[in-house]
Design a protein around this motif. Structure first.
Motif, PDB file in Angstrom:
ATOM      1  N   GLY A   1       0.791  -1.227   0.000  1.00 17.68           N
ATOM      2  CA  GLY A   1       0.000   0.000   0.000  1.00 17.68           C
ATOM      3  C   GLY A   1       0.831   1.290   0.000  1.00 17.68           C
TER       4      GLY A   1
ATOM      5  N   LYS B   1       1.897   4.425  -1.338  1.00 17.79           N
ATOM      6  CA  LYS B   1       1.342   5.253  -2.413  1.00 17.79           C
ATOM      7  C   LYS B   1       2.233   6.439  -2.771  1.00 17.79           C
ATOM      8  CE  LYS B   1      -2.276   2.924  -3.509  1.00 17.79           C
ATOM      9  NZ  LYS B   1      -2.152   2.201  -4.777  1.00 17.79           N
TER      10      LYS B   1
ATOM     11  N   CYS C   1       1.226  -7.896  -7.164  1.00 17.41           N
ATOM     12  CA  CYS C   1      -0.006  -7.105  -7.133  1.00 17.41           C
ATOM     13  C   CYS C   1      -1.037  -7.755  -6.209  1.00 17.41           C
ATOM     14  CB  CYS C   1      -0.570  -6.925  -8.532  1.00 17.41           C
ATOM     15  SG  CYS C   1       0.477  -5.879  -9.556  1.00 17.41           S
TER      16      CYS C   1
ATOM     17  N   GLY D   1      -0.732  -6.810  -2.803  1.00 16.40           N
ATOM     18  CA  GLY D   1      -1.113  -5.434  -2.499  1.00 16.40           C
ATOM     19  C   GLY D   1       0.008  -4.437  -2.716  1.00 16.40           C
ATOM     20  N   ARG D   2       1.054  -4.878  -3.428  1.00 18.36           N
ATOM     21  CA  ARG D   2       2.175  -3.958  -3.639  1.00 18.36           C
ATOM     22  C   ARG D   2       2.158  -3.349  -5.046  1.00 18.36           C
ATOM     23  NH1 ARG D   2       7.543  -6.296  -2.571  1.00 18.36           N
ATOM     24  NH2 ARG D   2       6.819  -8.371  -3.130  1.00 18.36           N
TER      25      ARG D   2
ATOM     26  N   VAL E   1       1.274  -0.883  -8.197  1.00 20.65           N
ATOM     27  CA  VAL E   1       1.339   0.579  -8.245  1.00 20.65           C
ATOM     28  C   VAL E   1       0.310   1.136  -9.227  1.00 20.65           C
ATOM     29  CG1 VAL E   1       3.765   0.569  -7.594  1.00 20.65           C
ATOM     30  CG2 VAL E   1       3.133   0.582 -10.020  1.00 20.65           C
TER      31      VAL E   1
ATOM     32  N   GLY F   1      -3.794  -0.170  -8.738  1.00 19.69           N
ATOM     33  CA  GLY F   1      -3.028  -1.165  -7.982  1.00 19.69           C
ATOM     34  C   GLY F   1      -2.647  -2.362  -8.833  1.00 19.69           C
TER      35      GLY F   1
END
Lengths: 637, 256, 259
Positions: A300, A302, A341, A344-345, A347, A351
């Motif tokens: 996460g 950002k 992905c 949750g990593r 971009v 996402g």
């Protein structure tokens, strides 16, 4: 049905030469008595039609495009492999063969792949002679770049437009034959059915896109070079008009469909930005030569990429596969991107994306060098996203790019229907479960220019009798069949435009038969597709008539075929209870989430026989007996 | 964003065409222009109306199929892009956008915005090739080609055959296309043997097709999605002149 | 197989003739301008020059015929090309848009036609003198060289007299302006058509074209402007009877101008 691969005898390295020496020849004066239909005008189709024309055959070539030059081979960016060893880095036919069969995770036929590597050398010679402006070094000799899945530089390229330049080369050869009258070119004619006479492929039915006229064309042999079927997924890097109709209708006439589930998901595409999206744009894999792929280590995160310090970045390909790093094969790179992905990593706003970062390369080589190498790709990226990859890293995500599966063919590229030949991406033959970069152009040109012109002689020399005329009842029946489908589509008058169904099908396919597949997911997918297909035939709305230029009607016929093909893909993926290459069954993975192959039970080609749209198809197996190659576990670490 | 479209509708080459006004609502500025047309067409189809026919295929600016004239500009606003690479962010909310087919006598309209560009294929068939039989080529490195020459040939070869040069030219001239295609091969050693006949035949075929004449205004080059330089037209003029001179004066000598 | 026979009927052939005739006409207008600029010197100079040309006899007529042919070819090709161009684009665009084509290039047809009208007037005015027969009365006796003592038409006086009429001067300035405008496109275009332009020379040619067009206009315009401003004058004019023409001259200016 026993599948005969018809591989020639002898050691691997000698098979093709021996075969060529034994192929039956057609007497030059007899050649002009034969008529050959070539459907498709991409690398394979143009190459085959041009060469047949040069050899003296009568050729009819068909494309649904307005010009043979539009075929989607044109969009290949990065390059074409050939075992020239111009770089003196130890390349050889043997090594290209080995890289290709290993890249395909040992699910391709040995002899075909070896032949591909063997003729690769001639392709470069021929294309250079045709005037293809390959990149050159200052000494005037050909330049090479390296590409995924290989440790040598054997990829020839023409800026980022290699496919375009090769296609235009093949198109120029085809054009010469058209000008000479040996090839009768039929643009804007779409093949809608295959015609069998006494079990042999003896013609096709086409629809003229401008007038809607349905016509029969008879010939002694039919060659399909109509490309892949990745548009089943709706969103892909394929051209919008690329479709499976020619091969699918041939399949419905009895041609076996091999390994339909083998779909390549290309790791470097521009991520999806919205529902309206019509297509995904590929960023050539060659970018991975100088770009480094990473995501933030933190879930996460950002922050803008520039604000993430070096030690908080995860260069996951370099970490997991130190020896191949960013050049790991496509299936592995794609899956790795999906994994990060899923963690949750990912971009970007959705996402669903990873960074492809050129800042190190720019520091090392200077912006000018990078601009020279990839300028047009950076421009494309800028146009689509409005961002400059010179300043901040590109965002990329995998997308459907190529289908290794296709109609089953033997060593002569003939399908199980005598007289029906299948070339290029439309057949299944050379890439196994995963295709290496810069190998599609190689296969298309190899099949078209250097294989089929010889191997078709074997069939033609044996079918002595005059080819049936288009007055034969089989043609009338096929024409009737085509008209029936058209009428059914036009008379449904439902509520949804055809693109609605395509989008829905695409979602089902991506979710259930995408980068990672499970038994449950596939079974669910099959159910959903069946339901959608039923809905399609009740609820599709096609305006206009057949006797006019009607793009909605064209598309509807294609989507109708995808509805059936999509189900077969899921079925094949379900049946293949192992992971191999791009086919990743979550049930079969190693501890570090790598594909776990099962050579004991699945070292075969699954060739499916059509039994009816609502019937379960029958699978025939062609066992893959590797005589000279060891089926090793792929290791790119 | 919302825009109003003024679209050319024409059922086929024989019927008269006219402009039709269509509304495109709730657009995302990141949509491509063609995706905007997809949305409009979906709505038309849902109402059982004929969608606007337009040519497109790869949607990444390389196949040369798309051929829209947007607000009088072939391939619309932006430099070096094809119609499929135009994005809605180039327009403002509330704009009225005129969309027309590529207009030229040798490019008859097939339907709405789709035109027939077979004339280009005929030009290539006349001479846009190197005569080499499959399998007869020498080793690719047998003829070194200076990098500069190869690069320049590549500049010409970048042509995607879309016809925007013809559409943009005030005279519907195809000279940029013919110049790019003939120059590419005429510059390379492989193309030398047929250099003269190539340019002569290609120009003759271009003339037959009924294209206009270059008035050296270079609108073609400005509209070209690959920004192919008008310098190649200069080269074609030169090649054509010398080819004629050689045909006239050197023919006989060679026979001896 | 197209051969050189078809060269002159091909698109590129016609353009080549346009370019070649254009080149000849450019060379001519440069020569013509240089000749005319002699008006700034003593009347003897330009009158000697005019007499030299006239004394060439048949050669002069040959040159005139050649120039006439050149002009005819230039116009004929232009007409053919324009007809073909119109035919190739029967329907224009609703939202016509121009990227690069200069205004000069888009108005070649009109500038050409007006320049043609001007040339006809110019020939009638100074060469054939049908519009102003009184110029015949302007005589001059050459003072120097081989022709010393010969009485000739006083070209210097004729020009001064001609340009002393503001309307005529303005028309001349307007016309050479248009010609310069025509050359603004035509001069550089010629290099491209003749195959003399490439990547390396493109920029140089473009700059030369602009410089040439501007210089051509300024030098040409300088002649009538100087006459109107009284910088250039001629004594001989006063000797003619036709006072209506002479009256426009401010009487007191003339002594300063002649030495």
């Amino acid at each position: 049905m026993k599948l005969q691969a018809n591989e020639p005898e002898g050691p691997l390295a000698e098979k093709w030469q021996r075969h060529q020496a034994n192929i039956k020849l057609v007497n030059p004066s007899n050649k002009r008595k034969y008529e050959i239909i070539v459907v498709g005008s991409g690398l394979a189709g143009s190459g085959a039609a041009a060469t047949f024309g040069e050899m003296g055959y009568n050729v009819k070539c068909f494309t649904y495009h307005d010009s043979p030059r539009r075929a989607h081979s044109i969009a290949a960016q990065g390059g074409i492999n050939a075992a020239k060893n111009y770089q003196n880095d130890g390349d050889s036919i043997q090594r290209l063969y080995h890289d290709t069969i290993k890249g395909g995770d040992f699910r391709a036929r040995e002899a075909n792949v070896y032949r591909l590597a063997e003729v690769s050398v001639k392709i470069i010679d021929h294309c250079a002679a045709l005037g293809v402006p390959f990149a050159r070094e200052y000494g005037g000799l050909l330049a090479n770049r390296s590409f995924g899945g290989a440790q040598v530089s054997r990829t020839f390229y023409a800026r980022g437009q290699t496919g375009q330049q090769l296609l235009l080369g093949a198109y120029s050869a085809l054009s010469r034959q058209i000008g000479l009258g040996t090839v009768d070119m039929h643009p804007h004619e779409e093949m809608l059915d295959l015609v069998l006479v006494d079990g042999h492929a003896k013609g096709i039915i086409t629809r003229n896109k401008e007038t809607g006229k349905v016509t029969s064309h008879a010939a002694d042999a039919v060659v399909l070079a109509t490309g892949g079927y990745g548009n089943v997924y709706n969103l892909s890097t394929y051209a919008r008009n690329s479709n499976a109709t020619a091969i699918w209708r041939a399949h419905k006439k009895g041609a076996l469909f091999a390994n339909p589930c083998f779909t390549q998901i290309h790791p470097t595409c521009i991520p999806v930005s919205g529902d309206y999206q019509s297509k995904l744009t590929l960023m050539s894999e060659s970018l991975r030569n100088d770009g480094r792929i990473w995501v933030p280590k933190k879930v996460g995160d950002k922050r803008a990429p520039q604000d993430i310090p070096e030690d908080e970045r995860d260069y996951y390909l370099e970490r997991k596969y130190p020896s191949f790093g960013n050049l790991a094969p496509r299936d592995i790179s794609s899956r790795a991107a999906k994994q990060v992905c899923d963690e949750g990593r990912g971009v970007g706003p959705t996402g669903l994306g990873v960074y492809l970062d050129f800042s190190d390369a720019i520091k090392r080589l200077g912006e000018d060098t990078i601009r020279e190498r990839y300028g047009n790709l950076f421009d494309i990226y800028h146009e689509i996203t409005g961002e400059s990859a010179y300043q901040s890293p590109m965002r990329i995500f995998p997308a459907v790019h190529y289908t290794m599966g296709g109609l089953w063919v033997d060593y002569n590229l003939m399908s199980n229907i005598p007289g029906l030949f299948v070339l290029g991406e439309a057949n299944f033959s050379d890439h196994g479960a995963n295709r290496l970069g810069a190998s599609a152009l190689m296969q298309g040109l190899a099949d078209g220019f250097f294989v089929i012109p010889y191997t078709i002689g074997n069939y033609l020399s044996e079918c002595r009798e005059k080819h049936p005329t288009d007055g034969h009842p089989a043609f009338k029946d096929a024409e009737e069949n085509v008209r029936n489908i058209t009428n059914k589509l036009l008379n449904t008058h439902g509520r949804h435009p055809v693109s609605y169904f395509h989008r829905e099908l695409g979602k089902i396919m991506w979710d259930h038969c995408g980068m990672a597949r499970t038994k449950e997911g596939l079974e669910e997918g099959i159910g959903k597709i069946q339901k959608l297909r039923e809905q399609f035939w009740q609820d599709v709305n096609i305006p206009g008539d057949n006797e006019e230029y009607n793009q909605a009607l064209e598309k509807a016929g294609r989507v109708a075929d995808y509805m059936e093909l999509g189900e077969l893909m899921c079925r094949d993926a379900l049946e293949r209870d192992e992971s191999c290459g791009c086919h990743f069954r979550e049930e079969h993975q190693t501890e570090d989430a790598e594909a776990l192959r099962n050579d004991q039970d699945f070292a075969y080609v699954a060739a499916w026989e059509f039994k009816g749209a609502d019937e379960t198809p029958v699978m025939h197996k062609e066992e893959l007996n590797y005589k000279e190659t060891k089926m090793a576990t792929r290791n790119y670490k | 964003m919302n825009v109003t479209l003024k679209v050319w509708r024409q059922k086929n080459a024989n019927e008269e065409g006219h402009f039709e006004t269509l509304e495109a609502r709730n657009l995302n500025p990141n949509m491509s222009f063609l995706e905007m047309l997809d949305v409009v067409n979906n709505e038309l189809e849902a109402e059982s109306k004929m969608p606007v026919a337009f040519d497109h295929d790869c949607r990444e600016g390389i196949c040369g199929t798309c051929s829209l004239t947007i607000n009088g500009q072939p391939h619309g606003p932006g430099e070096g892009v094809a119609s499929c690479q135009v994005y809605m962010r180039s327009f403002k909310d509330g704009d009225t956008i005129t969309i027309e087919p590529f207009r030229a006598k040798p490019f008859p309209v097939i339907r709405d915005l789709v035109v027939d560009r077979t004339a280009f294929d005929k030009i290539i068939q006349a001479g846009g090739f190197v005569t080499v039989r499959t399998g007869s080529a020498p080793d690719a490195n047998a003829i070194p080609i200076p990098k500069e020459t190869a690069d320049l040939a590549m500049d010409a070869a970048a042509c995607i055959g879309c016809g925007a040069c013809v559409a943009a030219c005030k005279n519907a001239s195809a000279m940029l296309f013919v110049a790019a295609k003939s120059s590419q091969l005429n510059m390379l050693p492989q193309g030398q043997a047929e250099k003269d006949t190539r340019v002569l035949k290609m120009v003759a075929t271009m003339d037959e097709a009924g294209f206009g004449n270059c008035t050296n205004q270079y609108e073609c080059s400005a509209a070209c999605p690959k920004l192919i330089s008008e310098d190649f037209i200069g080269k074609m003029n030169r090649d054509y002149l010398f080819a004629n001179l050689r045909q006239k004066f050197l023919r006989r000598k060679k026979k001896i | 197989m197209p051969t050189s026979k078809s060269f002159f009927f091909s698109s590129l052939g016609k353009k080549f003739i346009m370019g070649l005739t254009g080149l000849i006409l450019v060379l001519f207008v440069i020569g013509h301008l240089v000749g005319n600029l002699q008006i700034f010197a003593d009347p003897e100079v330009i009158n000697q020059y005019a007499h030299l040309l006239h004394s060439m006899g048949p050669l002069l007529w040959l040159v005139r015929a050649f120039l006439l042919l050149t002009v005819v070819l230039h116009i004929w090709m232009a007409v053919l090309l324009v007809i073909e161009n119109r035919r190739a684009r029967p329907q224009g665009y609703e939202g016509e848009h121009t990227h690069r084509a200069s205004y000069a290039s888009r108005t070649m047809k009109f500038s050409g036609i007006i320049v043609l009208a001007f040339i006809i007037f110019h020939l009638a005015h100074f060469t054939l003198r049908v519009t102003h027969p009184e110029y015949e009365n302007l005589r001059y006796t050459l003072q120097e060289g081989a022709y010393a003592g010969t009485e000739v038409l006083d070209v210097h006086a004729m020009m001064v007299m001609g340009f002393q009429k503001p309307l005529i001067s303005l028309f001349y300035i307007f016309a050479v302006g248009l010609l310069a405008f025509h050359l603004r496109h035509g001069f550089g275009s010629m290099f491209q058509t003749l195959g003399l332009r490439n990547k390396h020379w493109g920029g140089v040619i473009e700059k030369t074209t602009i410089t040439f067009a501007v210089a051509y206009f300024l030098f040409n315009a300088a002649i009538p402007l100087s006459v109107m401003a009284g910088v250039v004058d001629n004594e001989n004019i006063k000797s003619i009877d036709d006072s209506a023409e002479v009256m426009t001259l401010p009487e007191d200016d003339s002594p300063e101008q002649t030495d």
